[in-house]
Design a protein around this motif. Structure first.
Motif, mmCIF file in Angstrom:
data_model
loop_
_atom_site.group_PDB
_atom_site.id
_atom_site.type_symbol
_atom_site.label_atom_id
_atom_site.label_comp_id
_atom_site.label_asym_id
_atom_site.label_seq_id
_atom_site.Cartn_x
_atom_site.Cartn_y
_atom_site.Cartn_z
ATOM 1 N N ASP A 93 85.720 54.948 10.543
ATOM 2 C CA ASP A 93 85.749 54.115 11.633
ATOM 3 C C ASP A 93 84.657 53.264 11.493
ATOM 4 O OD1 ASP A 93 87.105 54.369 14.714
ATOM 5 O OD2 ASP A 93 84.995 53.595 14.768
ATOM 6 N N PRO A 94 84.815 51.829 12.223
ATOM 7 C CA PRO A 94 83.649 50.748 11.983
ATOM 8 C C PRO A 94 82.680 51.052 12.947
ATOM 9 C CG PRO A 94 85.968 49.999 12.438
ATOM 10 C CD PRO A 94 86.144 51.316 12.527
ATOM 11 N N ASN A 95 82.675 52.131 13.837
ATOM 12 C CA ASN A 95 81.442 52.225 14.605
ATOM 13 C C ASN A 95 80.817 53.357 13.956
ATOM 14 O OD1 ASN A 95 79.989 53.105 16.870
ATOM 15 N ND2 ASN A 95 81.241 53.129 18.275
ATOM 16 N N PRO A 96 79.461 53.153 13.702
ATOM 17 C CA PRO A 96 78.753 54.372 12.888
ATOM 18 C C PRO A 96 78.708 55.503 13.740
ATOM 19 C CG PRO A 96 77.511 52.380 13.644
ATOM 20 C CD PRO A 96 78.703 52.076 14.050
ATOM 21 N N MET A 97 78.678 55.241 15.269
ATOM 22 C CA MET A 97 78.309 56.572 16.164
ATOM 23 C C MET A 97 79.660 57.446 15.794
ATOM 24 S SD MET A 97 76.688 58.017 18.202
ATOM 25 C CE MET A 97 75.245 57.014 18.854
ATOM 26 N N VAL A 98 80.958 56.698 15.933
ATOM 27 C CA VAL A 98 82.315 57.742 15.609
ATOM 28 C C VAL A 98 82.284 58.331 14.410
ATOM 29 C CG1 VAL A 98 84.611 57.320 15.532
ATOM 30 C CG2 VAL A 98 83.460 56.024 17.433
ATOM 31 N N ARG A 99 81.552 57.581 13.295
ATOM 32 C CA ARG A 99 81.726 58.278 11.935
ATOM 33 C C ARG A 99 80.820 59.400 11.825
ATOM 34 N NH1 ARG A 99 80.806 52.863 10.386
ATOM 35 N NH2 ARG A 99 79.007 53.197 9.655
ATOM 36 N N GLY A 125 79.201 59.628 3.278
ATOM 37 C CA GLY A 125 78.107 59.742 4.113
ATOM 38 C C GLY A 125 76.642 59.484 3.779
ATOM 39 N N LEU A 126 76.435 60.280 2.681
ATOM 40 C CA LEU A 126 75.190 59.930 2.233
ATOM 41 C C LEU A 126 74.828 58.496 1.373
ATOM 42 C CD1 LEU A 126 75.151 63.292 -0.337
ATOM 43 C CD2 LEU A 126 73.865 62.922 1.972
ATOM 44 N N ARG A 127 75.936 57.647 1.626
ATOM 45 C CA ARG A 127 75.668 56.377 0.985
ATOM 46 C C ARG A 127 76.048 55.306 2.121
ATOM 47 N NH1 ARG A 127 79.469 58.094 -4.540
ATOM 48 N NH2 ARG A 127 77.773 59.062 -5.378
ATOM 49 N N ASP A 128 76.100 56.019 3.237
ATOM 50 C CA ASP A 128 76.531 55.033 4.429
ATOM 51 C C ASP A 128 75.543 54.044 4.902
ATOM 52 O OD1 ASP A 128 78.891 55.238 6.714
ATOM 53 O OD2 ASP A 128 77.103 54.307 7.380
ATOM 54 N N LYS A 129 75.888 53.061 5.349
ATOM 55 C CA LYS A 129 74.711 52.117 5.784
ATOM 56 C C LYS A 129 73.783 52.424 6.985
ATOM 57 C CE LYS A 129 77.277 48.010 3.554
ATOM 58 N NZ LYS A 129 77.596 46.682 3.947
ATOM 59 N N ARG A 134 73.780 58.858 7.696
ATOM 60 C CA ARG A 134 73.158 59.622 6.481
ATOM 61 C C ARG A 134 72.407 60.693 7.080
ATOM 62 N NH1 ARG A 134 71.783 54.259 5.991
ATOM 63 N NH2 ARG A 134 69.360 54.793 6.160
ATOM 64 N N ARG A 135 71.654 60.846 8.441
ATOM 65 C CA ARG A 135 71.155 62.032 8.855
ATOM 66 C C ARG A 135 72.095 63.177 8.855
ATOM 67 N NH1 ARG A 135 68.128 59.552 14.219
ATOM 68 N NH2 ARG A 135 66.811 57.936 12.988
ATOM 69 N N ASP A 169 64.811 55.576 6.584
ATOM 70 C CA ASP A 169 64.716 56.045 7.683
ATOM 71 C C ASP A 169 63.875 57.460 7.389
ATOM 72 O OD1 ASP A 169 65.930 56.456 10.629
ATOM 73 O OD2 ASP A 169 66.495 58.325 9.840
ATOM 74 N N PRO A 170 62.700 57.756 8.423
ATOM 75 C CA PRO A 170 62.114 58.772 8.176
ATOM 76 C C PRO A 170 63.027 60.215 8.422
ATOM 77 C CG PRO A 170 61.456 57.908 10.100
ATOM 78 C CD PRO A 170 62.405 56.826 9.436
ATOM 79 N N VAL A 171 63.892 60.139 9.501
ATOM 80 C CA VAL A 171 64.602 61.491 10.004
ATOM 81 C C VAL A 171 65.463 61.889 8.744
ATOM 82 C CG1 VAL A 171 66.193 62.306 11.475
ATOM 83 C CG2 VAL A 171 64.555 60.641 12.243
ATOM 84 N N VAL A 172 65.958 60.836 7.725
ATOM 85 C CA VAL A 172 66.807 61.143 6.816
ATOM 86 C C VAL A 172 65.961 62.016 5.702
ATOM 87 C CG1 VAL A 172 68.027 60.124 4.824
ATOM 88 C CG2 VAL A 172 68.253 59.499 7.163
ATOM 89 N N VAL A 173 64.735 61.479 5.481
ATOM 90 C CA VAL A 173 63.707 62.102 4.599
ATOM 91 C C VAL A 173 63.568 63.376 4.917
ATOM 92 C CG1 VAL A 173 61.514 61.864 3.720
ATOM 93 C CG2 VAL A 173 62.741 59.871 3.989
ATOM 94 N N VAL A 174 63.179 63.857 6.084
ATOM 95 C CA VAL A 174 62.893 65.234 6.528
ATOM 96 C C VAL A 174 64.058 66.084 6.348
ATOM 97 C CG1 VAL A 174 61.994 66.734 8.429
ATOM 98 C CG2 VAL A 174 60.860 64.588 8.097
ATOM 99 N N ASN A 175 65.297 65.347 6.787
ATOM 100 C CA ASN A 175 66.589 66.314 6.584
ATOM 101 C C ASN A 175 66.958 66.417 5.330
ATOM 102 O OD1 ASN A 175 66.722 66.264 9.520
ATOM 103 N ND2 ASN A 175 68.417 64.872 9.712
#
Length: 720
Positions: A93-99, A125-129, A134-135, A169-175
């Motif tokens: 979906d174009p909406n990142p929240m929906v994805r 999802g790991l390569r998503d913008k 990504r989180r 994104d720092p949250v992605v790093v910790v995750n």
């Protein structure tokens, strides 16, 4: 069993969800979906209608539908495939929240064979913008691994996660750290090398407080290769030592202590910098956080006892605080006493002695007794005043404190003996302590024979075995110093204990003293009379400054909260503080003081190889059989004195065998316990210990055997 009317309710909901007029009204349609979620009924028959309801741009409605899908997917596996295909479509979906929502809920499906459906969306999802996607995808990797933990680890995903450690994104790093730790846990977890460590250190300021705490824990795995690099790392961490978040400051301190293990001065400076956050934690509104702070302060004081001395008032007890916090605060106050604050600390502790809780009052009296070993005169006035209250639990604690005080501080003996004159009616809990005082210092207490006569007259109603044993020893000692006043009652006491007493231990003790007296007074005096005090033993009971490295590994863990160290210390203090019921000594007893430690555990293979390679250096019959208690209790008792159990046979096996090990002053001690050793005549019941060691240290071997013997004797006494 379905609720009454549940079928009609479900049918009504199904009709409403299928009604085009309801579907056209968005608010009304969402309300019916909410009713499905909170109905509390089995609404699995509405699965298809709820899947259709996911086709909306309303994010809240999508969340409700996804929650329903995750709940009932396992009940409808055939229809769940339709839901999975729907979610896969929304992952584009174009909406990142929906994805992100679609990917998150698809990973929550607990169905066999889910990995093949979610792997491709997760990799995408790991390569998503969008950082949110990504989180979710990073955590989805860990969830995917948990669905099939025994499968081979996908190297592509692991490489992707390591690459995402440099995500903006720092949250992605910790995750990513969390996911890698879960996926690679069988291989030792995430690897922290120099580039990763320096990158994480530079990103620390971008993280929230909980993420900082977690990253600091992961950095414990990295060891700088040079002192220059070490001090560069410490410089980056320096600002976090005084963080406003206590958990960040404590996690930073632990990392400091770990990295600077070869630089004690740096460790001391780090402790000084972190004293303010630790003190703030001790005054936190949360009782649990306060307790954790106090436990960690006690850890720090083991190496820096004077660090908090100027802040001693912060450890005064509050009226509404729970007892377990007050106990810890009193223990800390005792350690912080000095010439400048002793008057205020004693005044504070004396106010706790009249607390409505008997346990708290007795703990406060014991704390004053420990301070009295240094400031005898001031503490004796307080303890003497407490006797005037004539409350049993207070009088009992004061007498026990007096007993310990004259043992450690002989200069206070005269004042204590003068005070004991008024303690004729001693509470039951302190009878043993009072009798010891009468026996050791009976010549200084004018009423001693008359007090003891009361105990002799009431011997038939005495139930305590310990009091009877102590009374026998006291009577013999008093006879040696005041024979005219004691001869008659000693004769009556020995006659009763030998002729009428049913307990074997009491009768044997009475026979021992009777036969000693037959040999003459001087012979009896040589055996029975011993030192009346031993100030040198205070070295064993007063806490010595320990190296920081001795406790740094358990800092900021559950170790300080568990109380294991405290229990061990209390046991050592109690054993040292308690004067012996009798001063007879076994000439063959060559107990020597050593320090044992657990250290890293040994594998069975390592133990077996070392056992076969080394020679037996010491074999000794311990004189105690296998305790009747459960073997788990034996293992726990050995653990308390820092002896690790590797393996043992069932309790009914003949011969019974156990393999144990420990460490002492840089040496490794291996031992075999054996009951029913055919090579040791007369030891069919007694346990035999065979000791091997690398490198050899005879002093440590003898001390280890002595500690082992004491543990077995204690367990056998308790079981009997």
């Amino acid at each position: 069993m379905p609720y009454f009317g549940s079928e009609e309710t479900v049918k009504e909901l199904k009709r409403a969800l299928s009604n085009p007029n309801v579907q056209a009204d968005r608010l009304r349609y969402k309300n019916y979906i909410s009713k499905v979620i909170r109905s509390g009924l089995d609404v699995s028959t509405l699965f298809m209608d709820m899947v259709k309801a996911s086709a909306t741009v309303d994010i809240v409605q999508k969340k409700l539908v996804y929650l329903y899908m995750c709940t009932y997917a396992s009940d409808k596996p055939d229809l769940a495939l339709l839901a999975i295909n729907t979610l896969r479509k929304y992952c584009a979906d174009p909406n990142p929240m929906v994805r992100g929502l679609a990917l998150s809920n698809m990973c929550n499906f607990r169905m066999p064979g889910m990995t093949e459906y979610i792997e491709q969306p997760i990799v995408a999802g790991l390569r998503d913008k969008a950082s949110y996607v990504r989180r979710v995808a990073v955590l989805g990797c860990a969830k995917m691994h948990s669905l099939q933990p025994n499968t081979e680890i996908d190297g592509i995903i692991v490489n992707e996660l390591y690459a995402l450690l440099r995500d903006p994104d720092p949250v992605v790093v910790v995750n990513c750290l969390r996911a890698l730790e879960e996926i690679l846990k069988d291989e030792g977890g995430v690897v922290i090398n120099k580039p990763i460590a320096h990158h994480l250190l530079n990103r620390m300021k971008d993280l929230d407080s909980w993420a900082q705490s977690e990253v600091l824990t992961f950095l414990l795995r990295y060891r700088p290769r040079s002192d220059d690099e070490l001090f560069d790392v410490l410089s980056l961490l320096d600002s976090f030592l005084q963080s406003t978040h206590a958990h960040v400051a404590v996690a930073t301190l632990r990392l400091f202590l770990h990295l600077a293990s070869a630089h004690p001065a740096v460790q001391a400076d780090a402790l000084l910098c972190t004293s303010a956050p630790l003190l703030a934690t001790c005054g936190a509104a949360s009782r649990e956080l306060r307790f954790a702070g106090l436990c960690h302060v006690q850890k720090v004081m083991r190496s820096q006892p004077g660090l908090f001395s100027t802040h001693y008032k912060r450890f005064f007890c509050g009226y509404s605080e729970p007892t377990y916090i007050k106990f810890h605060k009193m223990e800390i106050l005792v350690e912080l006493v000095n010439d400048e604050n002793v008057a205020l600390v004693l005044e504070e502790l004396s106010s706790y002695c009249t607390d409505v809780s008997p346990e708290l009052a007795q703990a406060a009296i014991a704390a004053i007794g420990r301070i009295a070993r240094t400031y005898s005169e001031k503490c004796l006035d307080i303890l003497t005043g407490l006797l005037a209250l004539k409350q049993d639990h207070i009088t009992s604690a004061v007498i026990q404190t007096f007993r310990d005080l004259v043992w450690f501080c002989p200069q206070s003996t005269a004042a204590v003996c003068q005070t004991v004159e008024v303690c004729v009616d001693s509470p039951q809990d302190s009878e043993q302590a009072l009798l010891w005082l009468l026996g050791e210092h009976g010549e200084k207490i004018s009423s001693a024979p008359y007090v003891m006569e009361g105990y002799v007259d009431g011997l038939k109603t005495e139930l305590s075995l310990a009091v009877k044993m102590e009374l026998l020893t006291t009577a013999v000692k008093m006879f040696l110093c005041r024979p005219a006043e004691t001869q008659d009652m000693l004769g009556r006491l020995l006659h009763y204990c030998i002729e009428e007493e049913s307990d074997v231990c009491v009768r044997d003790r009475a026979l021992l003293y009777y036969r000693l007296l037959q040999r003459g007074v001087e012979e009896t005096r040589k055996v029975v009379t011993g030192p009346k005090s031993d100030p040198s033993m205070s070295v064993l009971t007063e806490r010595q400054e320990e190296p920081i490295s001795q406790w740094a590994s358990t800092f900021n863990t559950l170790g300080p909260l568990s109380g294991h160290d405290l229990c061990l210390q209390t046991a050592v203090i109690s054993a040292a503080d308690q004067p012996s019921n009798s001063t007879e000594k076994d000439p063959n007893d060559t107990e020597e003081e050593i320090s044992l430690s657990l250290g890293p555990p040994l594998s069975h293979e390592t133990f077996e190889k070392m056992w076969l390679d080394l020679e037996i250096l010491h074999r000794q019959t311990l004189g105690s059989p296998l305790p009747r208690t459960a073997l788990d209790m034996l293992q726990a008792a050995l653990q308390l004195v820092k002896i690790q159990t590797l393996a043992f046979t069932p309790g009914d096996t003949v011969p019974w065998k156990a393999y144990i090990y420990t460490r002492s002053t840089g040496t490794l001690i291996l031992a075999e316990l054996l009951q029913g050793d055919p090579q040791a005549p007369g030891s069919d019941e007694s346990l035999v210990v065979s000791v091997k060691q690398q490198p050899v240290n005879q002093h440590a071997i003898r001390g280890f055997a002595s500690i082992l013997k004491s543990v077995l004797q204690t367990l056998n006494d308790d079981s009997s």
